[in-house]
Design a protein around this motif. Structure first.
Motif, short mmCIF file in Angstrom:
data_model
loop_
_atom_site.label_atom_id
_atom_site.label_comp_id
_atom_site.label_asym_id
_atom_site.label_seq_id
_atom_site.Cartn_x
_atom_site.Cartn_y
_atom_site.Cartn_z
N PRO A 153 0.84 -1.20 0.00
CA PRO A 153 0.00 0.00 0.00
C PRO A 153 0.87 1.26 0.00
CG PRO A 153 -0.36 -1.31 2.00
CD PRO A 153 0.74 -1.96 1.24
N ALA A 154 0.39 2.31 -0.64
CA ALA A 154 1.19 3.53 -0.76
C ALA A 154 1.63 4.04 0.60
CB ALA A 154 0.39 4.60 -1.49
N GLY A 155 0.77 3.88 1.61
CA GLY A 155 1.11 4.32 2.95
C GLY A 155 2.26 3.56 3.58
N HIS A 156 2.72 2.50 2.89
CA HIS A 156 3.85 1.72 3.38
C HIS A 156 5.07 1.89 2.46
CE1 HIS A 156 1.26 -1.31 5.90
NE2 HIS A 156 1.23 -0.08 6.37
N ILE A 157 5.06 2.96 1.67
CA ILE A 157 6.18 3.17 0.74
C ILE A 157 6.85 4.50 1.05
CG2 ILE A 157 6.83 3.51 -1.69
CD1 ILE A 157 4.41 1.82 -2.50
N VAL A 158 8.18 4.50 1.09
CA VAL A 158 8.92 5.77 1.11
C VAL A 158 9.79 5.83 -0.15
CG1 VAL A 158 8.93 6.00 3.62
CG2 VAL A 158 10.85 4.87 2.50
N PHE A 159 9.96 7.04 -0.65
CA PHE A 159 10.71 7.25 -1.90
C PHE A 159 11.92 8.11 -1.59
CE2 PHE A 159 11.99 8.61 -5.97
CZ PHE A 159 11.33 7.87 -6.96
N LEU A 160 13.10 7.66 -1.98
CA LEU A 160 14.29 8.48 -1.75
C LEU A 160 15.22 8.42 -2.94
CD1 LEU A 160 16.85 6.45 -0.86
CD2 LEU A 160 15.59 6.41 1.26
N GLY A 161 16.26 9.26 -2.90
CA GLY A 161 17.21 9.34 -4.00
C GLY A 161 17.58 10.80 -4.22
N PRO A 162 18.85 11.06 -4.53
CA PRO A 162 19.32 12.45 -4.58
C PRO A 162 18.93 13.20 -5.85
CG PRO A 162 21.11 10.96 -5.10
CD PRO A 162 19.93 10.10 -4.78
N GLY A 163 18.38 12.51 -6.84
CA GLY A 163 18.13 13.18 -8.12
C GLY A 163 16.70 13.04 -8.61
N LYS A 164 15.75 13.16 -7.71
CA LYS A 164 14.35 12.92 -8.11
C LYS A 164 13.91 13.86 -9.23
CE LYS A 164 13.22 11.72 -3.37
NZ LYS A 164 14.40 12.44 -2.86
N THR A 165 13.17 13.29 -10.17
CA THR A 165 12.67 14.09 -11.29
C THR A 165 11.26 14.59 -10.97
OG1 THR A 165 11.65 12.17 -12.33
CG2 THR A 165 13.95 12.64 -12.92
N VAL A 166 10.78 15.50 -11.78
CA VAL A 166 9.41 15.99 -11.64
C VAL A 166 8.44 14.81 -11.75
CG1 VAL A 166 7.64 17.43 -12.71
CG2 VAL A 166 9.99 18.28 -12.53
N ASP A 167 8.68 13.92 -12.72
CA ASP A 167 7.79 12.77 -12.91
C ASP A 167 7.73 11.90 -11.65
OD1 ASP A 167 7.16 13.50 -15.43
OD2 ASP A 167 8.42 12.00 -16.45
N GLU A 168 8.89 11.71 -11.03
CA GLU A 168 8.93 10.87 -9.84
C GLU A 168 8.19 11.53 -8.67
OE1 GLU A 168 13.10 8.43 -10.73
OE2 GLU A 168 13.18 10.34 -9.68
N VAL A 169 8.42 12.82 -8.50
CA VAL A 169 7.72 13.53 -7.43
C VAL A 169 6.21 13.49 -7.68
CG1 VAL A 169 7.37 15.79 -6.36
CG2 VAL A 169 9.70 15.00 -6.86
#
Ligand code: PLP
Length: 436
Positions: free
Chosen positions: A88-104
Motif C-alpha cells: 500500500p502507498a502508505g507503506h512506501i517511502v521514496f528516496l534518492g538524490p536526483g528525483k525528477t518531476v515525474d517521480e515527485v
C-alpha cells in the motif's frame, strides 16, 4: 556419492535443465526465515522497509510484502513494482538524490508515506508540485550527519556527499526557512553505510540517528512523526567475515529503541533492509562450457560473469576477494584443486572466482556463486556484450516459478531503431569511386 545442491528438495541439475543457465535461483524458505528472524529480533516499534534496490524482482518483493515488509524505493519503476507487489502507498517511502518531476508527481499521486528530501532545491520542487496537485506532501529530510560511522564497507556521513542535507546546513537554517505551504515535514532520515557486520556499530548508529532526529526536529520546529534510521545490515561474503549475531543485536537495540519510543510514543521508527533479507536467499548458477590450463593454472570458463554478477567479480574493488563458490552438482567432493572461474566476456576482469578451491572441474558442471540474492543482475551491466538479463527462478513451498525469463535477442534489439536512411547509407566516396 555425489551430493547435489538442492532447494527445497529440487535438485539444481533439474532446475538448470528446465530453466537453462546462467540462472539466478532464489529460495523462498530462506527469505521467510530471514524475515522471521529479523522481525523477532527487532524491537516491535521498528517498521521494516525492504529496499528494492537490493533485488527489485516483482515476485521477491511480493513475497516479502506478504510477510509484512514495507517498501523503500528510488525510481519510478521501483515505485510501480512495489505497488504491483501489493504494497500500500502508505507503506512506501521514496528516496534518492536526483528525483525528477515525474517521480515527485508519481509519489504525490500515489500518496506515499513520505518523500525523503535530499536537498533544499528538491524541497522547493516538492512544494511546487504538491501545490500544483492541490495537496501537501509528507516529507522526511535526509540528513548528512556531522558524524561518520566506522565499520561499514561504504561510509557515508561526516564528509562531502550528494546524499541528504548537511546537518550543519540544517542547524544554520532557521525554522521559518524550512516551511513551505506544499510540504509537511514529518521527520528525519539518515543512512550512513552498508555491509555493517558489527552489532555495536549498528546500535551506535541507531542511537546517534535517533538523537540527531530529536535535536533537528526541535530545531526545525516540526513534530517528529517518523524517523528513518537507515540500516546497512551486512552479511558475510568473504574469508574472515562473520554474519551479524541477531541475539546480540537485539540486546543492544532494545534499550536504545525502547528509551526513544518511551519519550516519543507516537513517532514511527523505520529501518531499511535490502541485502540482509535477500542476499542469503540467492544462488547464481552457471554452467562450465570449457576447461583449460594456461601457464600451469586451471581455468573453468562458465556461461556468465560480470554481466550478471558484478559484485562477485569485484569490479571497482582494489583487491579481488572471492564470494563463496561451489561445484553445485558435486558438493561433497573434496576441494583438492585451484581453479579460476571466468565468464564469457572479452575482458580479463571477467573472473567470478580467482584460485578457488574446487574439486576437479569438468565441462557441463554447474558452478554456483552463493549468497547472491542481493545486488545481482540489477546491479550489473547486463547489456555488456549483449548477453542480456539472466533468467530468475523462485522456489517457494516446493514449487519452482520462473519469475523473470532470460532476455532474447529480440528483447535486446527491440528498443533500437535503424532508420532506412542509415541502412541505405550515403555511399562512401572511396567505395563509390572503386565501384566505377
Ligand atoms: C542501498 C540503500 C539501502 C539498502 O542497503 P542494504 O545494505 O542493501 O540493506 C537502504 N537505504 C538506502 C538509503 C540505500 O541507499
Amino acid at each position: 556419492m555425489t551430493a547435489e545442491f538442492a532447494i527445497q528438495g529440487l535438485p539444481v541439475g533439474r532446475l538448470a535443465g528446465t530453466f537453462g543457465t546462467p540462472l539466478y535461483l532464489y529460495d523462498g524458505e530462506i527469505l521467510r526465515r530471514r524475515w522471521a528472524g529479523l522481525r523477532a529480533g527487532l524491537p516491535p516499534a521498528m517498521e521494516v522497509f525492504y529496499s528494492l534496490k537490493a533485488n527489485p524482482n516483482l515476485s521477491i518483493c511480493a513475497l516479502l510484502r506478504g510477510l509484512g515488509a514495507r517498501a523503500e524505493v528510488s525510481s519510478l519503476a521501483e515505485l510501480v513494482t512495489a505497488q504491483r507487489a501489493g504494497v500500500p502507498a502508505g507503506h512506501i517511502v521514496f528516496l534518492g538524490p536526483g528525483k525528477t518531476v515525474d517521480e515527485v508527481d508519481a509519489c504525490l499521486r500515489a500518496g506515499v508515506a513520505a518523500i525523503v528530501c535530499e536537498s533544499f532545491g528538491e524541497l522547493d520542487l516538492i512544494d511546487e508540485r504538491a501545490r500544483a496537485h492541490g495537496t501537501v506532501a509528507p516529507v522526511m529530510l535526509r540528513v548528512n550527519p556531522g558524524f561518520a560511522v566506522k565499520g561499514s564497507a561504504l561510509t557515508m556521513g561526516g564528509r562531502p556527499g550528494q546524499f541528504g542535507i548537511d546537518e550543519a546546513h540544517l542547524l544554520a537554517t532557521g525554522p521559518g526557512r524550512l516551511r513551505r505551504p506544499g510540504v509537511r515535514l514529518t521527520g528525519i532520515h539518515t543512512y550512513v553505510g552498508t555491509r555493517i557486520l558489527n552489532e555495536q556499530v549498528v546500535a551506535e548508529n541507531t542511537a546517534r540517528i535517533l538523537e540527531l532526529a530529536d535535536r533537528l526536529s526541535r530545531h526545525g520546529g516540526f513534530p517528529l512523526e517518523m524517523v528513518d534510521v537507515g540500516g546497512g545490515l551486512g552479511i558475510a561474503y568473504f574469508d574472515g567475515e562473520r554474519d551479524l549475531d541477531l541475539d546480540l543485536l537485539t540486546g543492544l537495540l532494545t534499550p536504545i529503541v525502547g528509551d526513544f519510543a518511551a519519550r516519543h510514543p507516537r513517532t514511527r521508527i523505520l529501518l531499511e533492509v535490502g541485502r540482509y533479507l535477500a542476499g542469503p536467499a540467492g544462488v547464481y548458477v552457471t554452467r562450465v562450457n570449457y576447461t583449460k590450463t594456461s601457464h600451469g593454472e586451471n581455468f573453468a570458463i562458465v556461461d556468465g560473469g560480470t554481466n550478471h554478477h558484478m559484485a562477485a567479480v569485484g569490479v571497482g574493488t582494489l583487491v579481488k576477494r572471492n564470494y563463496p563458490l561451489a561445484l553445485l552438482n558435486r558438493m561433497d567432493e573434496p576441494r583438492t584443486e585451484r581453479w579460476h572461474v571466468t565468464g564469457p566476456l572479452c575482458t580479463p576482469n571477467d573472473t567470478l572466482g580467482k584460485a578457488v578451491g574446487l574439486p576437479p572441474v569438468r565441462v557441463g558442471d554447474l558452478v554456483g556463486v552463493l549468497r547472491s540474492g542481493a545486488y545481482g543482475p540489477s546491479a550489473s551491466p547486463v547489456l555488456f556484450l549483449s548477453h542480456g538479463h539472466p533468467a530468475e527462478v523462485l522456489v517457494d513451498r516446493g514449487r519452482a516459478y520462473l519469475i523473470r525469463r532470460r532476455d532474447t535477442v529480440d528483447d535486446l534489439l527491440r528498443a533500437q531503431h535503424l532508420s532506412d536512411d542509415l541502412m541505405a547509407g550515403t555511399p562512401h566516396p572511396m567505395t563509390e569511386g572503386a565501384a566505377r
